[in-house]
Design a protein around this motif. Sequence first.
Motif, PDB file in Angstrom:
ATOM      1  N   SER A 216       0.831  -1.205   0.000  1.00 19.72           N
ATOM      2  CA  SER A 216       0.000   0.000   0.000  1.00 19.72           C
ATOM      3  C   SER A 216       0.868   1.259   0.000  1.00 19.72           C
ATOM      4  CB  SER A 216      -0.962  -0.003   1.187  1.00 19.72           C
ATOM      5  OG  SER A 216      -0.267   0.087   2.395  1.00 19.72           O
ATOM      6  N   ASN A 217       2.107   1.151   0.447  1.00 16.43           N
ATOM      7  CA  ASN A 217       3.011   2.295   0.354  1.00 16.43           C
ATOM      8  C   ASN A 217       3.462   2.555  -1.076  1.00 16.43           C
ATOM      9  OD1 ASN A 217       3.185   3.429   2.843  1.00 16.43           O
ATOM     10  ND2 ASN A 217       4.759   2.021   3.565  1.00 16.43           N
ATOM     11  N   ALA A 218       3.409   1.524  -1.903  1.00 19.50           N
ATOM     12  CA  ALA A 218       3.945   1.653  -3.254  1.00 19.50           C
ATOM     13  C   ALA A 218       2.900   2.133  -4.252  1.00 19.50           C
ATOM     14  CB  ALA A 218       4.537   0.322  -3.712  1.00 19.50           C
ATOM     15  N   VAL A 219       1.664   2.276  -3.823  1.00 22.14           N
ATOM     16  CA  VAL A 219       0.634   2.765  -4.743  1.00 22.14           C
ATOM     17  C   VAL A 219       0.229   4.174  -4.327  1.00 22.14           C
ATOM     18  CG1 VAL A 219      -0.223   0.454  -5.156  1.00 22.14           C
ATOM     19  CG2 VAL A 219      -1.305   1.850  -3.418  1.00 22.14           C
ATOM     20  N   ASN A 220      -0.268   4.933  -5.272  1.00 23.03           N
ATOM     21  CA  ASN A 220      -0.710   6.271  -4.902  1.00 23.03           C
ATOM     22  C   ASN A 220      -2.156   6.237  -4.413  1.00 23.03           C
ATOM     23  OD1 ASN A 220      -2.534   6.529  -7.058  1.00 23.03           O
ATOM     24  ND2 ASN A 220      -0.956   7.307  -8.414  1.00 23.03           N
ATOM     25  N   TRP A 221      -2.600   7.382  -3.976  1.00 19.62           N
ATOM     26  CA  TRP A 221      -3.906   7.521  -3.370  1.00 19.62           C
ATOM     27  C   TRP A 221      -5.027   7.075  -4.305  1.00 19.62           C
ATOM     28  CZ3 TRP A 221      -6.625   7.477   0.534  1.00 19.62           C
ATOM     29  CH2 TRP A 221      -7.826   8.170   0.654  1.00 19.62           C
ATOM     30  N   ARG A 222      -4.899   7.456  -5.566  1.00 21.22           N
ATOM     31  CA  ARG A 222      -5.934   7.105  -6.529  1.00 21.22           C
ATOM     32  C   ARG A 222      -5.992   5.591  -6.726  1.00 21.22           C
ATOM     33  NH1 ARG A 222      -6.005   8.290 -12.841  1.00 21.22           N
ATOM     34  NH2 ARG A 222      -8.146   7.662 -13.193  1.00 21.22           N
ATOM     35  N   GLU A 223      -4.810   4.980  -6.813  1.00 25.87           N
ATOM     36  CA  GLU A 223      -4.746   3.537  -7.002  1.00 25.87           C
ATOM     37  C   GLU A 223      -5.285   2.802  -5.781  1.00 25.87           C
ATOM     38  OE1 GLU A 223      -0.775   3.687  -9.897  1.00 25.87           O
ATOM     39  OE2 GLU A 223      -0.592   3.402  -7.742  1.00 25.87           O
ATOM     40  N   PHE A 224      -4.908   3.301  -4.599  1.00 22.61           N
ATOM     41  CA  PHE A 224      -5.371   2.667  -3.363  1.00 22.61           C
ATOM     42  C   PHE A 224      -6.894   2.700  -3.276  1.00 22.61           C
ATOM     43  CE2 PHE A 224      -6.247   2.665   1.226  1.00 22.61           C
ATOM     44  CZ  PHE A 224      -5.565   1.525   1.593  1.00 22.61           C
TER      45      PHE A 224
ATOM     46  N   PHE B   2      -8.948   3.016  -5.756  1.00 25.26           N
ATOM     47  CA  PHE B   2      -9.496   2.157  -6.801  1.00 25.26           C
ATOM     48  C   PHE B   2      -9.585   0.716  -6.297  1.00 25.26           C
ATOM     49  CE2 PHE B   2      -8.798  -0.811 -10.282  1.00 25.26           C
ATOM     50  CZ  PHE B   2      -9.836  -0.469 -11.133  1.00 25.26           C
TER      51      PHE B   2
ATOM     52  N   LYS C   4      -9.440  16.159  -4.911  1.00 23.40           N
ATOM     53  CA  LYS C   4      -8.272  15.264  -4.948  1.00 23.40           C
ATOM     54  C   LYS C   4      -8.667  13.810  -4.920  1.00 23.40           C
ATOM     55  CE  LYS C   4      -4.686  18.145  -3.812  1.00 23.40           C
ATOM     56  NZ  LYS C   4      -3.257  18.026  -3.745  1.00 23.40           N
ATOM     57  N   LEU C   5      -9.934  13.548  -4.699  1.00 23.21           N
ATOM     58  CA  LEU C   5     -10.340  12.144  -4.746  1.00 23.21           C
ATOM     59  C   LEU C   5     -10.500  11.719  -6.184  1.00 23.21           C
ATOM     60  CD1 LEU C   5     -12.919  12.148  -1.823  1.00 23.21           C
ATOM     61  CD2 LEU C   5     -10.475  11.893  -1.754  1.00 23.21           C
TER      62      LEU C   5
ATOM     63  N   SER D  49      -4.097  13.618  -0.131  1.00 22.08           N
ATOM     64  CA  SER D  49      -5.386  14.248  -0.404  1.00 22.08           C
ATOM     65  C   SER D  49      -5.892  14.984   0.827  1.00 22.08           C
ATOM     66  CB  SER D  49      -6.404  13.193  -0.802  1.00 22.08           C
ATOM     67  OG  SER D  49      -6.734  12.419   0.314  1.00 22.08           O
TER      68      SER D  49
ATOM     69  N   ALA E 132      -2.481   4.324   2.542  1.00 26.38           N
ATOM     70  CA  ALA E 132      -1.824   4.914   1.391  1.00 26.38           C
ATOM     71  C   ALA E 132      -1.618   6.370   1.734  1.00 26.38           C
ATOM     72  CB  ALA E 132      -2.733   4.809   0.174  1.00 26.38           C
TER      73      ALA E 132
ATOM     74  N   GLN F  58       3.136   8.838   1.864  1.00 27.68           N
ATOM     75  CA  GLN F  58       4.322   9.274   1.140  1.00 27.68           C
ATOM     76  C   GLN F  58       4.139  10.697   0.649  1.00 27.68           C
ATOM     77  OE1 GLN F  58       6.553   6.515   0.539  1.00 27.68           O
ATOM     78  NE2 GLN F  58       5.087   5.299   1.690  1.00 27.68           N
TER      79      GLN F  58
ATOM     80  N   TYR G 196       2.279  11.949 -10.639  1.00 26.44           N
ATOM     81  CA  TYR G 196       2.175  10.722  -9.854  1.00 26.44           C
ATOM     82  C   TYR G 196       0.764  10.432  -9.326  1.00 26.44           C
ATOM     83  CZ  TYR G 196       3.034   7.259  -6.246  1.00 26.44           C
ATOM     84  OH  TYR G 196       2.977   6.134  -5.462  1.00 26.44           O
ATOM     85  N   PRO G 197       0.110  11.407  -8.635  1.00 23.13           N
ATOM     86  CA  PRO G 197      -1.195  11.055  -8.069  1.00 23.13           C
ATOM     87  C   PRO G 197      -2.294  10.868  -9.109  1.00 23.13           C
ATOM     88  CG  PRO G 197      -0.620  13.313  -7.518  1.00 23.13           C
ATOM     89  CD  PRO G 197       0.547  12.750  -8.235  1.00 23.13           C
TER      90      PRO G 197
ATOM     91  N   LEU H  31      -2.933   5.719 -12.740  1.00 18.60           N
ATOM     92  CA  LEU H  31      -3.692   4.557 -12.289  1.00 18.60           C
ATOM     93  C   LEU H  31      -2.994   3.319 -12.842  1.00 18.60           C
ATOM     94  CD1 LEU H  31      -6.191   3.821 -10.658  1.00 18.60           C
ATOM     95  CD2 LEU H  31      -7.471   3.778 -12.771  1.00 18.60           C
ATOM     96  N   PHE H  32      -2.085   2.795 -12.034  1.00 22.63           N
ATOM     97  CA  PHE H  32      -1.336   1.596 -12.405  1.00 22.63           C
ATOM     98  C   PHE H  32      -0.764   1.655 -13.824  1.00 22.63           C
ATOM     99  CE2 PHE H  32      -4.460   0.116  -9.231  1.00 22.63           C
ATOM    100  CZ  PHE H  32      -3.574  -0.268  -8.261  1.00 22.63           C
TER     101      PHE H  32
END
Lengths: 473, 473, 473
Positions: B371-379, B381, B472-473, C138, C149, C152, C192-193, C196-197
């Motif tokens: 979960s540290n390696a993904v960004n907020w949007r990915e998390f 999702f 930002k969501l 966010s 998440a 970082q 980055y944010p 999406l993968f």
Amino acid sequence: MEANCSNMTPLSSDFAQKENTVCIFGTGDYGRSLGLKMLQSGFSVIYGSRNPSSASLLPKGVEVLSHSEAASKSHIIFVAVQRDHYSFVTKLSRVLEGKILVDVSNNLKINQYPESNAEYLAQLVPGAKVVKAFNTVSAWALQSGTLDASRQVFVCSNDSKAKHAVMDIVRTLGLTPHDQGSLLASKEVENYPLQLFPMWRLPLCICAGLTVLIFLYCLITDVIYTAATEEKDVSFRIAISIPNKVFPIVSLILLALVYIPGVFAAIIQLHRGTKYKRFPDWLDRWMLCRKQLGLVALSYAFLHAIYTLVIPIRYYVRHRINSYIITQIRKNETSPLDNTMAWRTDAYIALGILGFFFYVLLGITSLPSVSNAVNWREFRFVQSKLGYLTLVLCTGHALMFGWDKFLSFSRFRWYLPPAYTLGLVIPCTVLVLKLILITPCLDRRITKIRQGWEKSPTGKPSENGDVPLQCKL
Amino acid sequence: MEANCSNMTPLSSDFAQKENTVCIFGTGDYGRSLGLKMLQSGFSVIYGSRNPSSASLLPKGVEVLSHSEAASKSHIIFVAVQRDHYSFVTKLSRVLEGKILVDVSNNLKINQYPESNAEYLAQLVPGAKVVKAFNTVSAWALQSGTLDASRQVFVCSNDSKAKHAVMDIVRTLGLTPHDQGSLLASKEVENYPLQLFPMWRLPLCICAGLTVLIFLYCLITDVIYTAATEEKDVSFRIAISIPNKVFPIVSLILLALVYIPGVFAAIIQLHRGTKYKRFPDWLDRWMLCRKQLGLVALSYAFLHAIYTLVIPIRYYVRHRINSYIITQIRKNETSPLDNTMAWRTDAYIALGILGFFFYVLLGITSLPSVSNAVNWREFRFVQSKLGYLTLVLCTGHALMFGWDKFLSFSRFRWYLPPAYTLGLVIPCTVLVLKLILITPCLDRRITKIRQGWEKSPTGKPSENGDVPLQCKL
Amino acid sequence: MEANCSNMTPLSSDFAQKENTVCIFGTGDYGRSLGLKMLQSGFSVIYGSRNPSSASLLPKGVEVLSHSEAASKSHIIFVAVQRDHYSFVTKLSRVLEGKILVDVSNNLKINQYPESNAEYLAQLVPGAKVVKAFNTVSAWALQSGTLDASRQVFVCSNDSKAKHAVMDIVRTLGLTPHDQGSLLASKEVENYPLQLFPMWRLPLCICAGLTVLIFLYCLITDVIYTAATEEKDVSFRIAISIPNKVFPIVSLILLALVYIPGVFAAIIQLHRGTKYKRFPDWLDRWMLCRKQLGLVALSYAFLHAIYTLVIPIRYYVRHRINSYIITQIRKNETSPLDNTMAWRTDAYIALGILGFFFYVLLGITSLPSVSNAVNWREFRFVQSKLGYLTLVLCTGHALMFGWDKFLSFSRFRWYLPPAYTLGLVIPCTVLVLKLILITPCLDRRITKIRQGWEKSPTGKPSENGDVPLQCKL
């Protein structure tokens, strides 16, 4: 993400030239890769070479000068030549005075030289600040830039400022610096990239030894015995049936081996009446590889689980069941449901599943990122309490599987008891010893010893100048 | 690796004596372990003790002096005595003026004292720079040096330089410092090692409650009913059949419970017309333990999966199948393949497998390192979109399993509907509510509110001095 | 834990006011959330607004002033307004001279503007030290404070001191700063944010394409062919039987695709005689998504494993077995145990299990926290050696499953060979090529090239000024 950020075009003129010039001694493969990476991250790169005119294959945009000219243009010099050729730096000691020398070298063998390359370099140029770094990152990783491993750069130096300067560079290249302290650590840092799972060697050897042993034992009792006495070829058992005996037995023994050293340590501490004497070396080494032993045990348990679940798919099993039904019909027999049998088989399957579940839980909590997120008390709770619960469940699973067969000598083949009987010896011993150790009187004494109490040779409890801190366990 | 690096012999004379002398107040267990570790990492260690002459068991190579003598020789003093005995430092306030005092103490209970030990120490010696550190590392971990947990050292202080000096020491000992800000955080830092999975308590309680409830319900409908009405002993169902009903039902309910608070929050925000009012406390607490709820649900789903896969191995099942075949043959009947039945069973199995697959995926992405390696949007999702997909698949799996049995009252026992019917109430409610919430008109309104829009009490939209930042969501 | 530590009441008066005052431009949603979080962490917060009197909804305890007044009271100014409204800062250039401007903005699309927002801001106020930060966190995460998440915070700036000041604030808020170098990186930080993968897109497309293709192929050969020639409806195969063909085939192809680029790269390097020329772009891109390809392959293997294990539970399978037994009895036939058949089926199952086991092992070692804990040599050993072992085992599993059916044209339907025959083409090709590449003569040449050796155009080996560093692989 971090890696990509540094895949950039060089910084524009002014900013870079003053602050960000680095010098690299050596135009070999590693020097070239490092220089290219530095360029891409916005540094100016100047190579120092024996024959500046003949150096080839260097990245575009760099300068190549003689060693002393190059060194004079930068505060930081990367030494990317082999240790055997370090001697040339002695001639440069004047120009290197006060500068940061980064030793990036590796050796071919662990402990190849009496002192580490970085210490050797520091001896050659006492006036320079030698920093060991970058040896854990391969030329390939520098070039490709996006590999998962090899992000870690261990940095050590006797000069704190020099170390931090190099750590800043490491970060700018998109890598993760790890402060390893003084140059004393450089030997370990140099050995690190040459290691191949050193902590796993002992557990894997134990596991391999047990596997071979029990495999041969099962081969004798299951295949060879049948071939010799009944003249039936059941060699196909080698593919699944026998491994599915070997895996659970070895797994259970390994799991018990994880908990023996703790029991031994408690007995030794009880006997000595102190925790301040070192354990024998073999016990220390054993304790340090418990995690690995446990993970090997888990992988065997995983294999056992799948090997068991495929049973109904196997041709041999289907054939046997079909034959059984056909025989029953021909004989016009009906076997009523045996309630005890239903209880027993369901109970041993349920115990096995629950044991496997906690096994997996233990495995997950030993992942670095998970174990970092729990505190000491929680870690101990999982590894000790849940660990013993797993051992109890798995031993119960095996005992329930054996049921009344343990004592029936009729099942012995060539006087050999079934393999799982043998496999249960160590786990049961561990559990019995642990049961004794957690009786209140012994438990209280061990707790006291672990809090720092000592059996005084004169019979009086030792007195300290200060009050001991309360137990942290 | 990091740990090993610091298992070194003490640094040679000169370098160490000037820069690297530390003082430790207290010769108890923790003081001794800390001193030994410091020595091994190249520090000179001086102990301060009430009775310097009687201190025993100290590591070799250290000096023991009176408190004030010891403190005068070092800039950093570790206070390794119990809080109850802190008062002695008031007498030393002159010699401690401007020095760094490191409080390493722990308490026996969470929130034992009104202020943290470190704050208390800072009150006693206002002239010293008090740093809280090392309390998360046990004496045992310091001695053995290679434990996985307990690498983390939380450091906090009101003095930034003092904090960084202590963080450097932490790194030199091979541990990982974490800056926790000012001494205000010291209370949390002191509570941390006493915690035992505080975030897991509520989810585990909910799970245990549901498990017991549904287990008893199934016991009544499956075992006791059969014993009472048919006088047949099917108590062996307790081992596998009933758990394999309890696990999926509880798992599905827990998964639904993960998504209820989000639905509630949206409804509350819709009703209030703003996101700037706090949610009720119970909802906040619920939202904070969603991850743990989900992981408990996953572990039950895992157990359900294995319990289901062992079905064909069970003696009881084999016996029933055999009896069925034999009965068919005796009756000379043949049942043709029922296509609908084949579709239905295959579909519910397939839905279950796919649901479990996404369940596992959700579990993997909640590992800290992932979960540290993904960004907020990915998390978002993964946790939201894939989470709902999982809930839909698993609910579909249960509905397909029930098929037409939901409405057949003939299956009710003592007027009790089958357990899975009850288990479906919450998940279906959540899905229906979510469906309503994602209708365009409601969805647009929620999005607006979450971007900072507010329903003005006067009917006009609120106007801000500045343009709101985009969502930002 | 870290997050909780900062959920504190504001610091007491004196300490905070002098050192810890921050200014936030913009009273929109993000500005408000940031201000609240700052307040809770002990900072004094002053908002700068166009209409200080009309700003509403701000947290209690803050001041609202005009932009220039607010900026004059703090060294650090957070710019929480949209890029479109940045122009107002040009009027403030005098008061912003030498101050730290933190750009927290995000865009709505990747690469929306020619230069990053932070670079644009730096152009507008050349005298200020612009730092890009906080855009990955966010408003919601700032408010709730405990999300996994979004901890970082990527920080970049051309001014090193300004950057470190902001990183200290990030830490104080309980978040994790990551130094990303100079403002050059700000574009990537801003993108980055919004991602999406991105690394998963290609592997998932390949996987989806293959899945659809093979699904349709199996639909034709298994369902439509049967419906057309035998007029039997076996459409229920769509739920489990066909997916359980698709999953293993696609998984095996994807696993082979992981190892093709390495083989291609070796061939290209052999042909060119150097490693210093860039690979074609498509190969580079392929190499970068190998990890993701492998994980997709693993997830399909996982699905295949479960789909296989449920086989005996399926109604259709049970029905077929029952029919078989009943038929056998009616015909009064007995089929003896076929030893070859027993060997073959057991062997292919065992190969499959072992292959899956190593598959899972590969997956575990690609978890970030695990791959960070191993060195380069160990990572390569696992990913390369164990990876090929997995490929060999899985290909063997498929070959053993096919056995003698590959050549029997009688099994072709509408001249179409069974799907798994097609699925084996790529894996077998990869294995054969790899076998050729590891023959001693080719292997030696590749090793030399990878150590930096070059085929000289004139036939002489190139000579460098310095000795090349030894191979790091």
